[in-house]
Scaffold this motif. Structure first.
Motif, PDB file in Angstrom:
ATOM      1  N   THR A 170      -0.169  -3.513  -6.594  1.00  0.00           N
ATOM      2  CA  THR A 170      -0.167  -2.302  -5.761  1.00  0.00           C
ATOM      3  C   THR A 170       1.235  -1.734  -5.607  1.00  0.00           C
ATOM      4  O   THR A 170       1.424  -0.513  -5.637  1.00  0.00           O
ATOM      5  CB  THR A 170      -0.763  -2.586  -4.365  1.00  0.00           C
ATOM      6  OG1 THR A 170      -0.065  -3.669  -3.762  1.00  0.00           O
ATOM      7  CG2 THR A 170      -2.231  -2.948  -4.465  1.00  0.00           C
ATOM      8  N   GLU A 184       2.378   1.928  -6.842  1.00  0.00           N
ATOM      9  CA  GLU A 184       2.805   2.940  -5.868  1.00  0.00           C
ATOM     10  C   GLU A 184       4.218   3.438  -6.139  1.00  0.00           C
ATOM     11  O   GLU A 184       4.527   4.599  -5.901  1.00  0.00           O
ATOM     12  CB  GLU A 184       2.688   2.390  -4.442  1.00  0.00           C
ATOM     13  CG  GLU A 184       1.248   2.181  -4.024  1.00  0.00           C
ATOM     14  CD  GLU A 184       1.027   2.354  -2.526  1.00  0.00           C
ATOM     15  OE1 GLU A 184       1.935   2.850  -1.839  1.00  0.00           O
ATOM     16  OE2 GLU A 184      -0.071   2.011  -2.059  1.00  0.00           O
ATOM     17  N   ALA A 229       2.085   6.179  -8.763  1.00  0.00           N
ATOM     18  CA  ALA A 229       1.477   6.993  -7.708  1.00  0.00           C
ATOM     19  C   ALA A 229       2.101   8.375  -7.569  1.00  0.00           C
ATOM     20  O   ALA A 229       1.382   9.357  -7.320  1.00  0.00           O
ATOM     21  CB  ALA A 229       1.532   6.245  -6.378  1.00  0.00           C
ATOM     22  N   SER A 247      -2.657   8.672  -5.052  1.00  0.00           N
ATOM     23  CA  SER A 247      -3.121   7.401  -4.494  1.00  0.00           C
ATOM     24  C   SER A 247      -4.637   7.259  -4.543  1.00  0.00           C
ATOM     25  O   SER A 247      -5.232   6.510  -3.764  1.00  0.00           O
ATOM     26  CB  SER A 247      -2.628   7.268  -3.037  1.00  0.00           C
ATOM     27  OG  SER A 247      -1.215   7.270  -3.005  1.00  0.00           O
ATOM     28  N   GLY A 290      -5.150  -1.441  -1.626  1.00  0.00           N
ATOM     29  CA  GLY A 290      -3.998  -0.584  -1.358  1.00  0.00           C
ATOM     30  C   GLY A 290      -2.891  -1.349  -0.643  1.00  0.00           C
ATOM     31  O   GLY A 290      -3.137  -2.338   0.053  1.00  0.00           O
TER      32      GLY A 290
END
Length: 439
Positions: A104, A108, A112, A117, A332
């Motif tokens: 994650t 991100e 991302a 997202s 997430g």
């Protein structure tokens, strides 16, 4: 003649240990502490370094002294309790929290900003990411070559560039410290160091480091201990330098992203501001390599451990762990961090007690009399601290909110010290009479 490691292999072992440690949490938490601590950044940094560098290095040394495994370290509490503790540690730093977090965080920070997202891009990324993790983890005997000689130097070079950039080109000035850091900067830094999971990671990685040395033909217990300690010290120096650079980066990014929700946002904003689009690509590659190496180390260690206690082969467990981590990673980053804080706050104290007391075992007539009660007390009060940081906080009695050092998240410390003193007196009074530890 005993097989020894060449100097370049000792350095590679140290680099591999450093690379195994520096994963998602190590990169995202220091910038956040730096930003929130403001003018108190270096006081907070000292507390952070105690739990995020000092304790992991001590843990590696403690494991080296007993042969590299958490099962040997936990002998004073008995076999069943030791397996239970090891299982909790392996699950926490493995498929439940740390391993999924590597995916994650790398998503991100790196992707991302381009793909958003949404759930679908993260799902696709996590499947590809853990396919690579599984592929590398299937061959643990090659870790010193793949990680120590190739990936770790790339990771160190990239982190060095980022740290130097933070020193040479700060993005701006600091912003005032948040209320928590204005009042208790040292203890808040100390507790935030938990979130890197490095002490739990060290308990898991100890056997990976030893096995990497064994893969070069080293079978002398004394040499394995020496090489593991050297690897831990090299990793500790590297971690300290990385953290100092990231604290500086976070503290100087206060004006850039004053309302950042996590360290990934701070890193991306700083690199975009300082280096532009090329910088973002560089950061994405750095985070990907850093997280990938840690995920491989964790997967290897967890598969190795569970293959000894479950009727499944190492290779089968690599696939199972990789698949489960893929699913969890899709919760997430913010959600994963939120879930992990209460659990880590609860299980860190007994692990800290076990590591520290492992250096004192020769002082006691019977180590079990000392270690068992002290760990139980630290666990009880660690659970109170953990529940306090969860959605169940309202269930706690009023008195538990006003324990000494409760505001600092260290309510376990004084009761544990008192328990240790009482256990030591009891041990002296009983002498060397045998004590049964339930197996």
């Amino acid at each position: 003649m005993k097989q020894q490691l060449a100097p370049k292999d000792i350095v590679a072992l140290g680099f591999m240990t450093f690379a195994l440690f520096v994963g998602a949490g190590n990169i995202i938490f220091p910038p956040m502490v730096g930003l929130q601590a403001g003018e108190q950044v270096w006081t907070a940094a000292l507390g952070f370094l105690l739990t995020a560098v000092g304790l992991p290095v001590l843990t590696v040394i403690a494991l080296a002294r007993v042969g590299g495994g958490i099962d040997a370290l936990s002998l004073p509490i008995g076999k069943r309790a030791g397996v239970l503790l090891a299982t909790v540690c392996y699950l926490a730093v493995g498929p439940l929290f740390a391993t999924p977090r590597t995916a994650t965080v790398s998503y991100e920070v790196g992707l991302a900003p381009f793909f958003g997202s949404d759930a679908t891009p993260l799902l696709i990324y996590s499947v590809v990411y853990f396919s690579l993790v599984i592929g590398i983890s299937l061959y643990p005997g090659r870790l010193l070559d793949t990680v120590g000689h190739v990936l770790a130097p790339m990771k160190i070079l990239a982190l060095s560039v980022l740290g130097l950039a933070a020193l040479l080109w700060p993005a701006g000035g600091t912003i005032p410290a948040t209320e928590a850091y204005q009042q208790l900067p040292l203890s808040n830094g100390f507790v935030n160091g938990y979130l890197t999971m490095d002490t739990l990671g060290a308990m898991v990685f100890g056997i990976v480091i030893v096995n990497a040395a064994r893969s070069r033909g080293v079978d002398s217990a004394k040499l394995l201990t020496r090489y593991t300690i050297l690897a831990g010290l090299i990793a500790g120096v590297g971690l300290t330098l990385v953290y100092l650079g990231l604290f500086k980066l976070g503290a100087s990014s206060g004006e850039l992203v004053p309302n950042a929700q996590n360290g990934a946002e701070i890193l991306h904003a700083y690199v975009q501001h300082t280096f532009g689009g090329m910088g973002s690509a560089f950061l994405a590659l750095l985070i990907f390599i850093a997280c990938m190496v840690t995920a491989v180390g964790l997967t290897c260690a967890c598969a190795e451990f569970f293959s000894r206690h479950l009727p499944f082969s190492y290779r089968t467990l690599v696939f199972v762990l990789g698949g489960f981590s893929t699913l969890v990673s899709n919760l997430g980053l913010s959600h994963l961090i939120q879930l992990s804080i209460p659990v880590l706050t609860a299980i860190y104290p007994p692990c800290i007690v076990l590591v520290l007391l492992s250096f004192t075992l020769r002082w006691w007539n019977n180590a079990s009399r000392i270690v068992i009660p002290t760990m139980l007390i630290s666990l009880l009060f660690g659970l109170i601290d953990g529940i306090k940081g969860s959605a169940l906080a309202g269930m706690l009695p009023e008195w538990s909110l006003h324990l000494p050092l409760a505001e600092q998240g260290l309510a376990w410390l004084l009761p544990s010290l008192l328990g240790l003193m009482l256990a030591a007196i009891y041990d002296r009074l009983l002498g060397r009479e045998s004590v049964t530890v339930y197996q």
